[in-house]
Design a protein around this motif. Structure first.
Motif, PDB file in Angstrom:
ATOM      1  N   ILE A  12      74.480 116.418 -41.796  1.00 48.04           N
ATOM      2  CA  ILE A  12      75.100 117.238 -42.848  1.00 48.04           C
ATOM      3  C   ILE A  12      76.069 116.417 -43.684  1.00 48.04           C
ATOM      4  N   ILE A  13      76.908 115.618 -43.019  1.00 46.54           N
ATOM      5  CA  ILE A  13      77.868 114.766 -43.746  1.00 46.54           C
ATOM      6  C   ILE A  13      77.126 113.810 -44.668  1.00 46.54           C
ATOM      7  N   SER A  15      74.119 114.115 -45.900  1.00 45.44           N
ATOM      8  CA  SER A  15      73.436 114.843 -46.972  1.00 45.44           C
ATOM      9  C   SER A  15      74.382 115.130 -48.133  1.00 45.44           C
ATOM     10  N   ILE A  16      75.603 115.530 -47.814  1.00 42.84           N
ATOM     11  CA  ILE A  16      76.585 115.835 -48.848  1.00 42.84           C
ATOM     12  C   ILE A  16      76.981 114.567 -49.605  1.00 42.84           C
ATOM     13  N   ILE A  17      77.221 113.489 -48.853  1.00 42.15           N
ATOM     14  CA  ILE A  17      77.619 112.222 -49.486  1.00 42.15           C
ATOM     15  C   ILE A  17      76.512 111.700 -50.392  1.00 42.15           C
ATOM     16  N   GLY A  19      73.849 113.307 -51.468  1.00 39.99           N
ATOM     17  CA  GLY A  19      73.474 114.279 -52.488  1.00 39.99           C
ATOM     18  C   GLY A  19      74.351 114.185 -53.718  1.00 39.99           C
ATOM     19  N   SER A  20      75.596 113.754 -53.518  1.00 43.84           N
ATOM     20  CA  SER A  20      76.535 113.591 -54.639  1.00 43.84           C
ATOM     21  C   SER A  20      76.397 112.239 -55.321  1.00 43.84           C
ATOM     22  N   ILE A 253      68.694 118.413 -47.441  1.00 46.60           N
ATOM     23  CA  ILE A 253      69.910 118.997 -48.017  1.00 46.60           C
ATOM     24  C   ILE A 253      70.342 118.260 -49.277  1.00 46.60           C
ATOM     25  N   MET A 254      70.041 116.975 -49.352  1.00 46.04           N
ATOM     26  CA  MET A 254      70.429 116.172 -50.514  1.00 46.04           C
ATOM     27  C   MET A 254      70.015 116.774 -51.857  1.00 46.04           C
ATOM     28  N   VAL A 257      72.300 119.668 -52.916  1.00 43.59           N
ATOM     29  CA  VAL A 257      73.611 119.196 -53.381  1.00 43.59           C
ATOM     30  C   VAL A 257      73.482 118.578 -54.771  1.00 43.59           C
ATOM     31  N   TRP A 261      75.009 119.761 -58.596  1.00 46.43           N
ATOM     32  CA  TRP A 261      75.752 118.863 -59.484  1.00 46.43           C
ATOM     33  C   TRP A 261      75.067 118.732 -60.841  1.00 46.43           C
TER      34      TRP A 261
END
Length: 293
Positions: A12-13, A15-17, A19-20, A253-254, A257, A261
């Protein structure tokens, strides 16, 4: 006793990183060329990793260095430039969705190169995923006729490199610490990045006078610290505590996110492209869903 859920936390961490990171690339390109961006991203990340992991290099066995070189080239150096080049023509959200091909290519390369067997379900997943990719690219070119969707080739090529890198880490670097892998990668690619930067006219006055230069540098630093340096260590650890395909499923998940954006930044995205995205993710899901025994 190891926590069995820790791999999901890493996933999850990460994917967020990551993905941004696509919107950060887009913003960095406002004041930099793709070659300047790729080189700076590699240089900044390399410096950070060498400071943090220099002493871990002595732990690396001699026979592992050739794999670290290949891993650094395919997993970091070339994609840093390819993604920047791609985003000069196609939206950041579309780029992130195309990046979802990594798990599918991991299976294909695992079967073709690393002799890892594949099931009928995995083959079906790969076919569905690539149908979704074709629809995404075709409809994207219709929705954005001013964008050159041939540049999607740079993203697809990068996914093949990422897939190769995942299999290399799992097969040949399993017993090397994640920080040592990441640092060892950049030992090889830091100097080539400096050479590339030198030949991009980065040090000319015109570059520094660009109105978006400062903002672009800030975005590159954020991208390098979180999207590359920190993420590389987390990803290497994730590959070691799980499987190559599970680690590659970070691409589930990427896109979500990155799509958020992209829409916030005014990028257009059609319903058909959304359905194509679901096809790709469905293909990824089928390709590595566990068979009940």
């Amino acid at each position: 006793m190891k926590n069995p859920n820790i791999k999901w936390i890493y996933l999850i961490i990460l994917s967020i990183i990551w993905g941004s990171s696509f919107i950060l690339i887009k913003k960095s390109l406002l004041g930099l060329t793709p070659y300047q961006l790729g080189a700076l991203r590699t240089i900044i990340t390399g410096i950070i990793l060498l400071i943090a992991g220099f002493y871990s290099l002595k732990e690396i066995p001699k026979d592992k260095w050739k794999w670290l070189f290949i891993s650094g080239l395919l997993g970091s150096f070339i994609p840093a430039f390819f993604f920047a080049i791609a985003e000069t023509e196609i939206d950041s959200a579309v780029t992130s969705i195309l990046n979802s091909l990594v798990p599918l290519n991991t299976i294909l390369l695992g079967f073709a190169v690393f002799k890892i067997s594949s099931t009928k379900r995995q083959v079906l997943g790969v076919i569905i995923g690539f149908i979704g990719t074709a629809i995404l690219i075709t409809k994207g070119s219709e929705l954005n006729p001013n964008q050159n969707y041939y540049y999607a080739i740079f993203v697809i090529a990068s996914t093949l490199m990422y897939a190769t890198n995942v299999n290399i880490i799992k097969r040949y670097l399993q017993d090397v610490r994640p920080l040592a892998i990441a640092t060892g990668n950049y030992v090889f690619i830091l100097i080539p990045a400096l050479i590339v930067l030198f030949f991009t006219d980065f040090f000319k006055t015109e570059t520094f006078e660009h109105p978006e230069f400062i903002n672009s540098i800030i975005f590159v630093i954020i991208l390098s610290v979180f999207g590359t340096a920190m993420a590389k260590v987390i990803f290497n650890k994730l590959v070691q505590i799980s499987t190559p395909v599970f680690a590659s499923s970070v691409t589930y998940i990427m896109p979500v996110v990155a799509l958020i954006w992209g829409i916030l930044d005014g990028e257009s995205f059609s319903l058909i492209q959304g359905l194509a995205t679901l096809l790709i993710l469905a293909g990824v899901y089928l390709s590595h869903r566990r068979i009940k025994r």
